[in-house]
Write an enzyme that holds these catalytic residues in place. Sequence first.
Site, PDB file in Angstrom:
ATOM      1  N   PHE A 137      23.676  50.812  65.323  1.00 23.53           N
ATOM      2  CA  PHE A 137      23.571  49.719  66.161  1.00 23.53           C
ATOM      3  C   PHE A 137      23.799  49.898  67.659  1.00 23.53           C
ATOM      4  O   PHE A 137      25.002  50.464  67.818  1.00 23.53           O
ATOM      5  CB  PHE A 137      24.169  48.272  65.720  1.00 23.53           C
ATOM      6  CG  PHE A 137      23.955  47.434  66.307  1.00 23.53           C
ATOM      7  CD1 PHE A 137      22.864  46.297  66.023  1.00 23.53           C
ATOM      8  CD2 PHE A 137      24.641  46.795  67.513  1.00 23.53           C
ATOM      9  CE1 PHE A 137      22.713  45.012  66.549  1.00 23.53           C
ATOM     10  CE2 PHE A 137      24.555  45.532  68.145  1.00 23.53           C
ATOM     11  CZ  PHE A 137      23.422  44.772  67.534  1.00 23.53           C
ATOM     12  N   ASP A 222      27.777  56.189  71.955  1.00 27.65           N
ATOM     13  CA  ASP A 222      27.980  54.719  71.950  1.00 27.65           C
ATOM     14  C   ASP A 222      29.472  54.392  71.545  1.00 27.65           C
ATOM     15  O   ASP A 222      29.851  54.313  70.285  1.00 27.65           O
ATOM     16  CB  ASP A 222      26.772  54.076  71.146  1.00 27.65           C
ATOM     17  CG  ASP A 222      26.909  52.625  71.199  1.00 27.65           C
ATOM     18  OD1 ASP A 222      27.845  52.073  71.351  1.00 27.65           O
ATOM     19  OD2 ASP A 222      25.923  52.074  71.043  1.00 27.65           O
ATOM     20  N   LYS A 251      32.441  45.600  75.318  1.00 28.42           N
ATOM     21  CA  LYS A 251      33.225  44.893  74.269  1.00 28.42           C
ATOM     22  C   LYS A 251      34.771  44.824  74.669  1.00 28.42           C
ATOM     23  O   LYS A 251      35.093  44.389  75.885  1.00 28.42           O
ATOM     24  CB  LYS A 251      33.271  45.599  72.844  1.00 28.42           C
ATOM     25  CG  LYS A 251      32.014  45.306  72.481  1.00 28.42           C
ATOM     26  CD  LYS A 251      31.868  45.351  70.973  1.00 28.42           C
ATOM     27  CE  LYS A 251      30.652  44.906  70.098  1.00 28.42           C
ATOM     28  NZ  LYS A 251      30.405  43.361  70.063  1.00 28.42           N
TER      29      LYS A 251
END
Length: 400
Positions: A137, A222, A251
């Site tokens: 993702f 990532d 995040k």
Amino acid sequence: MTYSDELKGRFQASLMGNYGLPPVAVSHGEGRHLTDVDGKTYLDMIGGIAVSSLGHSHPAIVEAVATQAARLAHTSNLYLHEKEVELAEKLLELAAVDGKVFLCNSGTEANEAALKLVLLAGKASGRTKIVAAEHGFHGRTLGSLSITGKAAIREPFEPLGRDVAFVPHGDTDALKAAVDDTTAAVFLEPVQGEAGVVTAAPGYLAAARELTAAHGAALVVDEIQSGFGRTGAWFAHHAEGITPDVITVAKGMGGGVPIGAAIGVGPYAEALTPGTHGSTFGGNPIACAAALAVIDTIEREHLFDSVAALGAHLEERLADEGRIAQVRGTALWRGIALTEPVAAEVVAHLAANGVLANAVRPDTVRIAPPLTITPTELAEFCDKLIAALDEVQPAPGGRP
């Protein structure tokens, strides 16, 4: 009708349906707890999907945001300011790389920037192919979606006009077969969060680094979910002793304030030139101040020292529970794989009993609590998780 019910009705009437109907209407938070609009308090074990790294209303973030808002809230990219420079310098220090930073507002935007970096750098040699992992993702905008391996969220928007090869996560042989001299970049998560907190075998990222270097391709790591202490270190890839060409973060970096970044190394630090990319809100002073406060607090309070121990305690506490097939992940980022596909029912039972978690897969409960969680709060989660299993999936003949 409760105020929660009323608010949910208004939500459905006024907001688009892409999130369904969230089960809890939150009013405020403090520490590791959230309180809904009817006054019920919950232990937050998902932390805004690995975002609320210091919990809720942490004094350091509150002070940093309030002070910065009173001083300077926005500049756009037409002007520079002190906090963005300080944050970029700090990110390079934490990543231990010689590079440059593009600041943005989210993980998706960080990966969009990374895509531009690798495509611009590969343009001279005609490289356009991207290799990514199945079930990975990287975001939901059309660029980041094109390299997202979760077929269910990607396929409704295809064709996406990009040459992407998907390979099984953690399969070095498959990666070797896919990467060639037409490859611009390989995008990988050290741990696949949305797949259920799935960790590849040790050495996988190192093999990817060696392979991409041999073919002149970029390695993009990532770290949007895994970064900023979620695995007990600033970056998960440091455990492999590698230096990626691009690192994407977001995040937990802002502790609840939207911010993201793409960190480019070597030629990937220089690929963006005036006019090739931009963001009106990227590097926002308030967001940068919040991120600096998060970093300072983690360092000053030595939070990583406790994160690993708490994660080990969680594993030990759940080790003998027969209805749990596996506790995946590291430190305070876990996918609790159940023996039956009852994660949604378990999460609903947890919420009814004052604990918030996430059914990331039908058979997996995901947790990503604040790094400040206490042993007592972690024990409460374990007790209530087992109670939820007793309710949803009773063991034959009683508790194992």
